[in-house]
Design an enzyme around this catalytic site. Structure first.
Site, PDB file in Angstrom:
ATOM      1  N   HIS A 197      36.519  39.594  29.060  1.00  0.00           N
ATOM      2  CA  HIS A 197      36.549  38.237  29.249  1.00  0.00           C
ATOM      3  C   HIS A 197      35.204  37.954  29.821  1.00  0.00           C
ATOM      4  O   HIS A 197      34.355  38.574  30.404  1.00  0.00           O
ATOM      5  CB  HIS A 197      37.438  37.688  29.794  1.00  0.00           C
ATOM      6  N   HIS A 199      34.188  36.312  32.653  1.00  0.00           N
ATOM      7  CA  HIS A 199      34.160  36.082  34.039  1.00  0.00           C
ATOM      8  C   HIS A 199      33.226  37.046  34.375  1.00  0.00           C
ATOM      9  O   HIS A 199      32.872  38.381  33.912  1.00  0.00           O
ATOM     10  CB  HIS A 199      35.545  36.233  34.802  1.00  0.00           C
ATOM     11  N   ASP A 258      32.045  38.840  36.825  1.00  0.00           N
ATOM     12  CA  ASP A 258      32.461  40.237  37.404  1.00  0.00           C
ATOM     13  C   ASP A 258      32.647  41.197  36.290  1.00  0.00           C
ATOM     14  O   ASP A 258      32.684  42.602  36.306  1.00  0.00           O
ATOM     15  CB  ASP A 258      33.363  40.496  38.376  1.00  0.00           C
ATOM     16  N   HIS A 294      45.406  35.547  31.244  1.00  0.00           N
ATOM     17  CA  HIS A 294      44.285  35.447  32.330  1.00  0.00           C
ATOM     18  C   HIS A 294      44.241  33.960  32.507  1.00  0.00           C
ATOM     19  O   HIS A 294      44.488  33.123  31.772  1.00  0.00           O
ATOM     20  CB  HIS A 294      43.311  36.226  32.218  1.00  0.00           C
ATOM     21  N   HIS A 338      40.038  46.953  40.305  1.00  0.00           N
ATOM     22  CA  HIS A 338      40.065  45.418  40.575  1.00  0.00           C
ATOM     23  C   HIS A 338      40.686  44.796  41.479  1.00  0.00           C
ATOM     24  O   HIS A 338      41.140  44.091  41.542  1.00  0.00           O
ATOM     25  CB  HIS A 338      40.649  44.600  39.166  1.00  0.00           C
TER      26      HIS A 338
HETATM   27 ZN   LIG Z   1      37.921  40.063  37.273  1.00  0.00          ZN
HETATM   28 ZN   LIG Z   2      38.483  37.259  35.231  1.00  0.00          ZN
END
Ligand SMILES: [Zn+2]
Ligand SMILES: [Zn+2]
Length: 311
Positions: free
Chosen positions: A60, A62, A64, A141, A270
């Protein structure tokens, strides 16, 4: 076949943890799952050469999980990458990459095959070779996210050499043909079918990469009977409220997914920056699923070899 986890941090930088990325090495193939900022440096430490990468799977958008991709492509360009790189991820991935100054369509000296997933998709085979396939499924998410499953194709069964010999098979080419599932005709005219001398096919090895997400159906399906499941465990159960708010999983929930899916081994990762000590996450997960470990960056997780079984 081996997996190296390159990063186990979540959104905030932590001194001793890196952002999400994992490398799966399978015979000649190198597959990268996620590419958080700094992934290139972790790849160097893990001995993964960027020109060898065959495919990148982004979960995805994001940062990170994604902000290392542009840097990686830039390096691959400097190193004159010669392969055909496949990049899989949510819709908008190609536009995001090509919008980067210097990485426009004509800026990269190699071709990228983008496979983009649309919100609402059910299941998609996103990469396939003669030996394995990678499947994507939606996760749950705060933004559209996909998880992935690598699965080796079933291997030929074991050839019973004694039995084959007794039937008159002596030629090495015939052994190979039988093992590959083909009938052979012996010089005397006798036809030997593979079923007569080869056992049932052996299931291939599998790896599921499930992050970031609440525990969900997509995650459980990806993890089904997986030899190794990497599942996010951002929080401990006492922070469940925060997990629900940010659409992450707790260690206990990650373990419940592994258990429900009958996965063989669980690696949790994570981790929220709040946990300097990961022991509480591990203890909590092991209460539900014994064969759990906290993912250790740069350690190599080796999958038991099917190919090395004696024939
Ligand atoms: Zn993440
Ligand atoms: Zn995320």
């Amino acid at each position: 076949m081996e997996l190296t986890i390159l990063g186990t941090a979540s959104a905030m930088p932590v001194r001793d943890r890196h952002f999400s990325a994992a490398v799966l090495r399978y015979e000649g193939a190198v597959l990268l799952f996620d590419c958080g900022e700094g992934t290139q440096f972790q790849m160097l430490r893990a001995g993964v050469k960027s020109p060898r990468i065959d495919a990148v799977f982004i979960t995805h958008f994001h940062g990170d999980h994604f902000y290392g991709l542009v840097g990686l492509l830039s390096t691959m360009s400097l190193l004159r990458y010669e392969g055909r790189l496949r990049i899989v991820g949510p819709r908008g991935l190609a536009a995001a990459v090509y919008a980067t100054p210097g990485l426009g369509r004509n800026g990269l000296p190699f071709e990228i095959e983008f496979v983009e997933l649309d919100e609402g998709f059910g299941r998609a085979v996103v990469y396939e070779t003669d030996a394995f396939a990678v499947t994507a499924r939606p996760l749950e998410h705060s933004i559209f996210t996909a998880g992935y499953r690598f699965e080796e194709k079933p291997r030929p069964g074991t050839l019973d050499v004694e039995k084959a010999r007794a039937l008159g098979v002596t030629d090495y080419a015939h052994y190979r043909a039988l093992k590959a599932g083909h009938a052979v005709t012996l010089p005397g005219g006798r036809v030997v079918a593979p079923e007569e001398v080869v056992g049932p096919p052996k299931p291939g090895r599998s790896f599921a990469y499930v992050t970031d997400t609440r525990p969900c159906e997509g995650g459980r399906l990806l993890a089904r009977e997986a030899d190794l499941l990497y599942h996010e465990a951002t929080f401990t159960e006492d922070r469940l409220e925060r997990a629900l708010e940010t659409k992450h999983a707790t260690a206990r929930e990650a373990a419940a997914v592994a258990k429900a899916a009958r996965a063989k081994r669980l690696l949790i990762g994570h981790f929220s920056a709040r946990y300097a000590d990961l022991e509480p996450l591990l203890i909590e997960a092991r209460e539900v699923f014994e064969n759990t470990e906290t993912a250790e960056e740069l350690r190599r997780y080796v999958f038991e070899s099917v190919a090395e079984e004696k024939t």
